[in-house]
Write a protein that holds these residues in place. Sequence first.
Motif, PDB file in Angstrom:
ATOM      1  N   GLU A  82       0.836  -1.208   0.000  1.00 53.23           N
ATOM      2  CA  GLU A  82       0.000   0.000   0.000  1.00 53.23           C
ATOM      3  C   GLU A  82       0.869   1.256   0.000  1.00 53.23           C
ATOM      4  N   ILE A  83       1.957   1.226   0.771  1.00 57.73           N
ATOM      5  CA  ILE A  83       2.881   2.362   0.806  1.00 57.73           C
ATOM      6  C   ILE A  83       3.489   2.580  -0.579  1.00 57.73           C
ATOM      7  N   LEU A  84       3.930   1.490  -1.207  1.00 59.96           N
ATOM      8  CA  LEU A  84       4.526   1.600  -2.543  1.00 59.96           C
ATOM      9  C   LEU A  84       3.509   2.116  -3.566  1.00 59.96           C
ATOM     10  N   ALA A  85       2.280   1.631  -3.487  1.00 62.52           N
ATOM     11  CA  ALA A  85       1.235   2.092  -4.409  1.00 62.52           C
ATOM     12  C   ALA A  85       0.979   3.586  -4.219  1.00 62.52           C
ATOM     13  N   HIS A  86       0.956   4.040  -2.971  1.00 62.30           N
ATOM     14  CA  HIS A  86       0.741   5.464  -2.692  1.00 62.30           C
ATOM     15  C   HIS A  86       1.891   6.298  -3.245  1.00 62.30           C
ATOM     16  N   ARG A  87       3.119   5.822  -3.053  1.00 63.47           N
ATOM     17  CA  ARG A  87       4.279   6.568  -3.556  1.00 63.47           C
ATOM     18  C   ARG A  87       4.288   6.610  -5.081  1.00 63.47           C
ATOM     19  N   LEU A  88       3.884   5.521  -5.704  1.00 66.33           N
ATOM     20  CA  LEU A  88       3.799   5.494  -7.157  1.00 66.33           C
ATOM     21  C   LEU A  88       2.748   6.485  -7.649  1.00 66.33           C
ATOM     22  N   GLU A  89       1.609   6.528  -6.987  1.00 69.50           N
ATOM     23  CA  GLU A  89       0.551   7.475  -7.342  1.00 69.50           C
ATOM     24  C   GLU A  89       1.034   8.916  -7.191  1.00 69.50           C
ATOM     25  N   THR A  90       1.742   9.188  -6.106  1.00 68.84           N
ATOM     26  CA  THR A  90       2.276  10.529  -5.866  1.00 68.84           C
ATOM     27  C   THR A  90       3.282  10.909  -6.943  1.00 68.84           C
ATOM     28  N   THR A  91       4.175   9.981  -7.281  1.00 73.17           N
ATOM     29  CA  THR A  91       5.182  10.231  -8.315  1.00 73.17           C
ATOM     30  C   THR A  91       4.522  10.472  -9.665  1.00 73.17           C
ATOM     31  N   ARG A  92       3.514   9.667  -9.973  1.00 74.99           N
ATOM     32  CA  ARG A  92       2.788   9.846 -11.242  1.00 74.99           C
ATOM     33  C   ARG A  92       2.163  11.238 -11.305  1.00 74.99           C
ATOM     34  N   GLY A  93       1.571  11.666 -10.199  1.00 71.65           N
ATOM     35  CA  GLY A  93       0.975  12.999 -10.145  1.00 71.65           C
ATOM     36  C   GLY A  93       1.997  14.101 -10.369  1.00 71.65           C
ATOM     37  N   LYS A  94       3.172  13.954  -9.763  1.00 72.60           N
ATOM     38  CA  LYS A  94       4.231  14.953  -9.947  1.00 72.60           C
ATOM     39  C   LYS A  94       4.709  14.985 -11.390  1.00 72.60           C
ATOM     40  N   LEU A  95       4.862  13.807 -11.994  1.00 71.89           N
ATOM     41  CA  LEU A  95       5.294  13.755 -13.388  1.00 71.89           C
ATOM     42  C   LEU A  95       4.264  14.409 -14.303  1.00 71.89           C
ATOM     43  N   MET A  96       2.993  14.169 -14.038  1.00 68.51           N
ATOM     44  CA  MET A  96       1.940  14.763 -14.859  1.00 68.51           C
ATOM     45  C   MET A  96       1.948  16.285 -14.708  1.00 68.51           C
ATOM     46  N   GLU A  97       2.165  16.770 -13.480  1.00 74.45           N
ATOM     47  CA  GLU A  97       2.242  18.222 -13.254  1.00 74.45           C
ATOM     48  C   GLU A  97       3.393  18.826 -14.037  1.00 74.45           C
ATOM     49  N   GLN A  98       4.561  18.184 -13.962  1.00 73.44           N
ATOM     50  CA  GLN A  98       5.728  18.704 -14.680  1.00 73.44           C
ATOM     51  C   GLN A  98       5.491  18.700 -16.186  1.00 73.44           C
ATOM     52  N   TYR A  99       4.915  17.635 -16.677  1.00 72.55           N
ATOM     53  CA  TYR A  99       4.679  17.511 -18.106  1.00 72.55           C
ATOM     54  C   TYR A  99       3.670  18.560 -18.573  1.00 72.55           C
ATOM     55  N   SER A 100       2.591  18.717 -17.845  1.00 75.28           N
ATOM     56  CA  SER A 100       1.560  19.666 -18.269  1.00 75.28           C
ATOM     57  C   SER A 100       2.013  21.110 -18.084  1.00 75.28           C
ATOM     58  N   SER A 101       2.928  21.374 -17.142  1.00 83.62           N
ATOM     59  CA  SER A 101       3.411  22.736 -16.949  1.00 83.62           C
ATOM     60  C   SER A 101       4.313  23.191 -18.099  1.00 83.62           C
ATOM     61  N   ARG A 102       4.755  22.245 -18.904  1.00 86.24           N
ATOM     62  CA  ARG A 102       5.568  22.577 -20.073  1.00 86.24           C
ATOM     63  C   ARG A 102       4.704  22.861 -21.296  1.00 86.24           C
ATOM     64  N   GLY A 103       3.379  22.914 -21.105  1.00 83.38           N
ATOM     65  CA  GLY A 103       2.490  23.241 -22.193  1.00 83.38           C
ATOM     66  C   GLY A 103       2.097  22.084 -23.083  1.00 83.38           C
TER      67      GLY A 103
END
Length: 151
Positions: free
Chosen positions: A126-147
């Motif tokens: 569960e901890i690993l799944a949560h960390r993966l979800e958090t990382t995915r969210g950060k990657l999506m933020e970075q990607y979308s912030s680049r337009g």
Amino acid sequence: MTKAIKLLTALPQVQRERLMELAKEVSFPEDTRIFEAGGNADRFWVIRSGAVSLDQQVTPTQRVTVASLGAGDLLGWSWLFPPYQWDFGAVAFSQVRAYEFDASAVLAVCVEDPLLGLSVVRTVAEILAHRLETTRGKLMEQYSSRGRSVI
């Protein structure tokens, strides 16, 4: 985003007490490298206070912080899965106090007590799944912030 899962508070009290019988209190001064990617994963920690950065070496001279951990967080999960080598590095971002657990002792107790073993594995998953979800969210933020559009 879901709330972070904490290993010790997620376990039922009896199982938590059994696990804590194996705990040793340790501390790491600020800027101490706790472990390096590829090293032998023979223990893990539950952070009591302070902050730890997980990092990944991306070039010979550059590391990227992939996560920050604090009080109550599990530090290290590679002890649970072959080849038992750290996937990331970890450094104390501040003075850190933690409970340290010897992996072989914990695994032996988990074999003796399959309910404890199942609880530990489920909670770590569960901890690993949560960390993966958090990382995915950060990657999506970075990607979308680049337009760029996110598919």
